[in-house]
Design a protein around this motif. Structure first.
Motif, mmCIF file in Angstrom:
data_model
loop_
_atom_site.group_PDB
_atom_site.id
_atom_site.type_symbol
_atom_site.label_atom_id
_atom_site.label_comp_id
_atom_site.label_asym_id
_atom_site.label_seq_id
_atom_site.Cartn_x
_atom_site.Cartn_y
_atom_site.Cartn_z
ATOM 1 N N ARG A 237 0.826 -1.220 0.000
ATOM 2 C CA ARG A 237 0.000 0.000 0.000
ATOM 3 C C ARG A 237 0.853 1.261 0.000
ATOM 4 N NH1 ARG A 237 -4.828 1.767 0.151
ATOM 5 N NH2 ARG A 237 -5.505 -0.361 -0.165
ATOM 6 N N LYS A 238 2.027 1.199 0.599
ATOM 7 C CA LYS A 238 2.875 2.397 0.650
ATOM 8 C C LYS A 238 3.264 2.853 -0.751
ATOM 9 C CE LYS A 238 4.851 1.830 5.274
ATOM 10 N NZ LYS A 238 6.107 1.661 6.069
ATOM 11 N N ALA A 239 3.529 1.901 -1.642
ATOM 12 C CA ALA A 239 3.901 2.261 -3.015
ATOM 13 C C ALA A 239 2.735 2.966 -3.705
ATOM 14 C CB ALA A 239 4.310 1.009 -3.784
ATOM 15 N N TYR A 240 1.515 2.500 -3.450
ATOM 16 C CA TYR A 240 0.345 3.173 -4.034
ATOM 17 C C TYR A 240 0.190 4.578 -3.458
ATOM 18 C CZ TYR A 240 -4.437 4.789 -4.381
ATOM 19 O OH TYR A 240 -5.539 5.586 -4.575
ATOM 20 N N GLU A 241 0.298 4.704 -2.148
ATOM 21 C CA GLU A 241 0.108 6.010 -1.516
ATOM 22 C C GLU A 241 1.153 7.011 -1.990
ATOM 23 O OE1 GLU A 241 0.139 5.031 2.600
ATOM 24 O OE2 GLU A 241 -1.975 4.409 2.633
ATOM 25 N N GLN A 242 2.368 6.538 -2.218
ATOM 26 C CA GLN A 242 3.407 7.436 -2.737
ATOM 27 C C GLN A 242 3.046 7.931 -4.133
ATOM 28 O OE1 GLN A 242 7.349 5.759 -2.721
ATOM 29 N NE2 GLN A 242 8.206 7.408 -3.970
ATOM 30 N N ALA A 243 2.584 7.035 -5.000
ATOM 31 C CA ALA A 243 2.193 7.425 -6.356
ATOM 32 C C ALA A 243 0.987 8.358 -6.336
ATOM 33 C CB ALA A 243 1.887 6.186 -7.182
ATOM 34 N N ARG A 244 0.031 8.077 -5.472
ATOM 35 C CA ARG A 244 -1.146 8.942 -5.339
ATOM 36 C C ARG A 244 -0.751 10.340 -4.871
ATOM 37 N NH1 ARG A 244 -4.166 7.724 -0.133
ATOM 38 N NH2 ARG A 244 -2.289 8.857 0.541
ATOM 39 N N ASP A 245 0.118 10.406 -3.858
ATOM 40 C CA ASP A 245 0.525 11.698 -3.309
ATOM 41 C C ASP A 245 1.326 12.506 -4.325
ATOM 42 O OD1 ASP A 245 -0.738 10.888 -1.044
ATOM 43 O OD2 ASP A 245 1.076 10.578 0.159
ATOM 44 N N LEU A 271 -3.276 10.267 -14.113
ATOM 45 C CA LEU A 271 -4.327 9.426 -13.547
ATOM 46 C C LEU A 271 -4.273 8.018 -14.128
ATOM 47 C CD1 LEU A 271 -7.351 11.901 -13.364
ATOM 48 C CD2 LEU A 271 -6.288 10.715 -11.444
ATOM 49 N N PHE A 272 -3.999 7.951 -15.432
ATOM 50 C CA PHE A 272 -3.861 6.640 -16.066
ATOM 51 C C PHE A 272 -2.694 5.866 -15.447
ATOM 52 C CE2 PHE A 272 -6.092 7.185 -20.436
ATOM 53 C CZ PHE A 272 -7.175 7.764 -19.807
ATOM 54 N N ALA A 273 -1.590 6.591 -15.193
ATOM 55 C CA ALA A 273 -0.406 5.950 -14.607
ATOM 56 C C ALA A 273 -0.689 5.460 -13.187
ATOM 57 C CB ALA A 273 0.764 6.929 -14.606
ATOM 58 N N LEU A 274 -1.469 6.239 -12.435
ATOM 59 C CA LEU A 274 -1.818 5.828 -11.072
ATOM 60 C C LEU A 274 -2.675 4.562 -11.102
ATOM 61 C CD1 LEU A 274 -1.825 6.347 -8.039
ATOM 62 C CD2 LEU A 274 -3.782 7.888 -8.372
ATOM 63 N N LYS A 275 -3.612 4.516 -12.007
ATOM 64 C CA LYS A 275 -4.462 3.340 -12.152
ATOM 65 C C LYS A 275 -3.639 2.120 -12.594
ATOM 66 C CE LYS A 275 -8.762 2.202 -14.583
ATOM 67 N NZ LYS A 275 -8.141 1.486 -15.698
ATOM 68 N N HIS A 276 -2.679 2.347 -13.479
ATOM 69 C CA HIS A 276 -1.794 1.267 -13.913
ATOM 70 C C HIS A 276 -0.951 0.769 -12.752
ATOM 71 C CE1 HIS A 276 1.686 -0.123 -16.748
ATOM 72 N NE2 HIS A 276 1.002 -1.136 -16.282
ATOM 73 N N ILE A 407 -11.275 -5.473 -7.557
ATOM 74 C CA ILE A 407 -11.044 -4.060 -7.259
ATOM 75 C C ILE A 407 -10.141 -3.917 -6.040
ATOM 76 C CG2 ILE A 407 -12.148 -1.861 -6.704
ATOM 77 C CD1 ILE A 407 -12.889 -2.949 -9.462
ATOM 78 N N ALA A 408 -9.059 -3.168 -6.165
ATOM 79 C CA ALA A 408 -8.155 -2.922 -5.044
ATOM 80 C C ALA A 408 -8.806 -1.957 -4.065
ATOM 81 C CB ALA A 408 -6.828 -2.356 -5.541
ATOM 82 N N LYS A 409 -9.003 -2.427 -2.849
ATOM 83 C CA LYS A 409 -9.701 -1.644 -1.825
ATOM 84 C C LYS A 409 -8.914 -0.382 -1.464
ATOM 85 C CE LYS A 409 -11.372 -2.040 2.956
ATOM 86 N NZ LYS A 409 -12.703 -1.461 2.694
ATOM 87 N N GLY A 410 -9.650 0.723 -1.295
ATOM 88 C CA GLY A 410 -9.034 1.967 -0.843
ATOM 89 C C GLY A 410 -8.087 2.586 -1.843
ATOM 90 N N THR A 411 -8.370 2.409 -3.142
ATOM 91 C CA THR A 411 -7.506 2.960 -4.188
ATOM 92 C C THR A 411 -8.345 3.685 -5.228
ATOM 93 O OG1 THR A 411 -7.606 1.069 -5.705
ATOM 94 C CG2 THR A 411 -5.998 0.946 -3.899
ATOM 95 N N THR A 447 -10.370 13.102 -8.650
ATOM 96 C CA THR A 447 -9.299 13.832 -7.967
ATOM 97 C C THR A 447 -9.754 14.294 -6.587
ATOM 98 O OG1 THR A 447 -8.358 14.566 -10.076
ATOM 99 C CG2 THR A 447 -7.767 15.823 -8.110
ATOM 100 N N ALA A 448 -10.992 14.767 -6.498
ATOM 101 C CA ALA A 448 -11.531 15.203 -5.205
ATOM 102 C C ALA A 448 -11.590 14.028 -4.218
ATOM 103 C CB ALA A 448 -12.916 15.810 -5.392
ATOM 104 N N MET A 449 -11.961 12.867 -4.707
ATOM 105 C CA MET A 449 -12.036 11.700 -3.839
ATOM 106 C C MET A 449 -10.651 11.242 -3.404
ATOM 107 S SD MET A 449 -15.115 9.615 -5.776
ATOM 108 C CE MET A 449 -15.431 8.409 -4.496
ATOM 109 N N LEU A 450 -9.660 11.371 -4.286
ATOM 110 C CA LEU A 450 -8.290 11.024 -3.912
ATOM 111 C C LEU A 450 -7.772 11.976 -2.839
ATOM 112 C CD1 LEU A 450 -6.756 10.224 -7.418
ATOM 113 C CD2 LEU A 450 -7.252 8.598 -5.589
ATOM 114 N N ARG A 451 -8.147 13.243 -2.925
ATOM 115 C CA ARG A 451 -7.747 14.207 -1.889
ATOM 116 C C ARG A 451 -8.340 13.810 -0.538
ATOM 117 N NH1 ARG A 451 -8.925 18.592 -5.916
ATOM 118 N NH2 ARG A 451 -6.912 19.287 -6.734
ATOM 119 N N ALA A 452 -9.600 13.399 -0.563
ATOM 120 C CA ALA A 452 -10.258 13.007 0.680
ATOM 121 C C ALA A 452 -9.647 11.727 1.253
ATOM 122 C CB ALA A 452 -11.750 12.798 0.430
ATOM 123 N N GLU A 453 -9.161 10.868 0.374
ATOM 124 C CA GLU A 453 -8.557 9.598 0.796
ATOM 125 C C GLU A 453 -7.219 9.824 1.486
ATOM 126 O OE1 GLU A 453 -6.076 6.705 -1.863
ATOM 127 O OE2 GLU A 453 -8.203 6.268 -2.188
#
Length: 458
Positions: A237-245, A271-276, A407-411, A447-453
């Motif tokens: 999850r840390k790798a995902y959170e880093q890419a999201r941030d 956004l495409f890269a984050l999903k990938h 579906i990856a939870k919390g992503t 994007t708004a939902m990612l900010r809230a996450e």
């Protein structure tokens, strides 16, 4: 609360007749998890409940508890439980097989009234830690329900541990069981228990504790098509959170639709890269889910992805001896040959395809299962993918079509699914219409939902 089908109510009655210790060997798609929870709902003495599952299904079970009964479950993991203490007496605890050992003292201290072993065939290796830990837990609890489409994955020897977990009095000795039902042969190095013998007798011995049900037996109760969302936990999850941030730091407080043309393209690409990135990170648990399907069913399945190398070809490579491949690079007669192999070769259980290439023009007569490993931006592509098995002359004869969405939870995947489902106002189905508005409005909301996450930094 969800209203059960008649055969599910009969299943609850069967578990009651077994005094809470039963093996539910129903085919995939018949609601085994709902059945087990329904039994618990009518028996308060079952609580607290421990649910032991493959790692890929932990959050799917959590969602099932909430969806059907409004129950909150504690999902635990890791090999150091002292760092993540449980509440004093949780109603339900969900743990995966691979970390059951370290969690055993904590789970036993709760004095659970029921343990549910999902995909109980995971315990078939009687000498493994997984099997031994499961036996310890089962022996300390008054009620045990085992769930599996195929509790015997290969040969009768595999069945001994699942049955011993449910009721240890049926076959108290493995060696006596093996000599009776496993075609025992003396070899120069010892006994070979890989065979099969006295199978009708074995079936009779199992009937008091095992309920076997196939889709063909309950067709009148089932819808023509079923859609199921399976929530997966990311291994990293840390790798995902880093890419999201990184994406959120880049866009700041701007919205994708408010950017210049050049920056809009960059925003879309980010956004495409984050999903990938999510797709790449979740592949280990995707493989776990596919393993469970192939073990739990003798049916074929079509797997749809988007990214060729990291997803579609990777799945084909993982199951090279069991799969066929269709991507944009497989063209002309080679595409038809790949599809024909999937349909006609009994050993070819899986078709791994790019949704653009395999989602159109090919009709999988005799196949009733699809799994979407990645979620496209355009919902109509999902409709096209589902259409490979659902429709006149398609699907297995007399068997409902089943579509799974991993579906990856919390992503970003879960956020995208939530947006698309809400926009189409579809209560119990997944993505049944196309996008008719400016896609950047979707990117704005995403994007708004990612900010809230994102958690605020300290």
């Amino acid at each position: 609360m969800t209203i059960p089908f008649a055969f599910q109510s009969n299943g609850v009655t069967f578990i009651e007749r077994c005094k809470g210790r039963a093996l539910i060997a129903w085919e995939m798609g018949l609601g085994k998890s709902y059945l087990a929870l329904s039994y618990a709902a009518t028996h308060p003495e079952c609580f607290p409940i421990v649910i032991v599952v493959p790692a890929s299904l932990k959050y799917n079970w959590e969602a099932e508890c909430v969806k059907h009964f409004g129950w909150r479950a504690e999902v635990v993991g890791g090999t150091k439980p002292h760092k993540t203490p449980l509440p004093s007496r949780p109603k339900i605890v969900i743990v995966n097989y691979d970390v059951l050992g370290p969690w055993l003292p904590h789970l036993l201290s709760l004095k659970p009234g029921l343990v549910i072993f999902d995909e109980i065939h995971y315990t078939s290796g009687r000498t493994t830690k997984r099997a031994k830990n499961s036996c310890v837990l089962a022996d300390a609890v008054p009620r045990v329900i085992g769930l599996s489409g195929t509790p015997m994955t290969n040969r009768p020897a595999d069945l001994w541990t699942p049955v011993r977990i449910i009721n240890r009095t049926i076959f108290p000795s493995f060696y006596k069981y093996a000599h009776t039902h496993c075609g025992a042969k003396r070899k120069f190095w010892g006994w070979d228990f890989s065979g099969a013998s006295n199978l009708e007798e074995l079936n009779l011995k199992l009937r008091p504790i095992m309920s076997r049900l196939r889709k063909a037996e309950v067709l009148k109760d089932l819808p023509a098509q079923q859609n199921s969302v399976v929530l997966l936990d990311l291994p990293d999850r840390k790798a995902y959170e880093q890419a999201r941030d990184e994406y959120l730091d880049w866009i700041g407080d701007r919205t994708p639709s408010g950017l210049s043309r050049e920056e809009k393209d960059k925003s879309r690409g980010n956004l495409f890269a984050l999903k990938h990135k999510v797709a790449q990170l979740k592949m280990p648990v995707v493989y776990d889910w596919i393993d469970s399907f192939l073990l739990g069913s003798d049916e074929k399945i079509i797997s749809f992805g988007i990214h060729r190398e990291s997803v579609v070809e990777a799945i084909h490579a993982k199951y090279a001896n069991l799969s066929s491949l269709i991507t944009g690079k497989v063209i002309g007669k080679h595409r038809q040959l790949a599809f024909d192999k999937f349909l006609r070769d009994k050993s070819c259980r899986l078709l791994s395809g790019n949704i653009d290439a395999a989602g159109v023009g090919l009709y999988a007569k005799g196949v009733s299962n699809t799994v979407f490993v990645e979620l496209p931006w355009t919902p109509t592509k999902i409709d096209q993918g589902k259409g490979r098995t659902h429709g006149i002359g398609r699907g297995a004869k007399g068997v409902p079509c089943q579509n799974w969405f991993l579906i990856a939870k919390g992503t970003i995947e879960e956020k995208l699914l939530e947006i698309l489902q809400r926009k189409r106002r579809v209560a119990d189905k997944v993505l049944d219409a196309g996008v008719t508005e400016d896609p950047f409005k979707l990117y704005d909301e995403l994007t708004a939902m990612l900010r809230a996450e994102k958690k605020p930094r300290r």
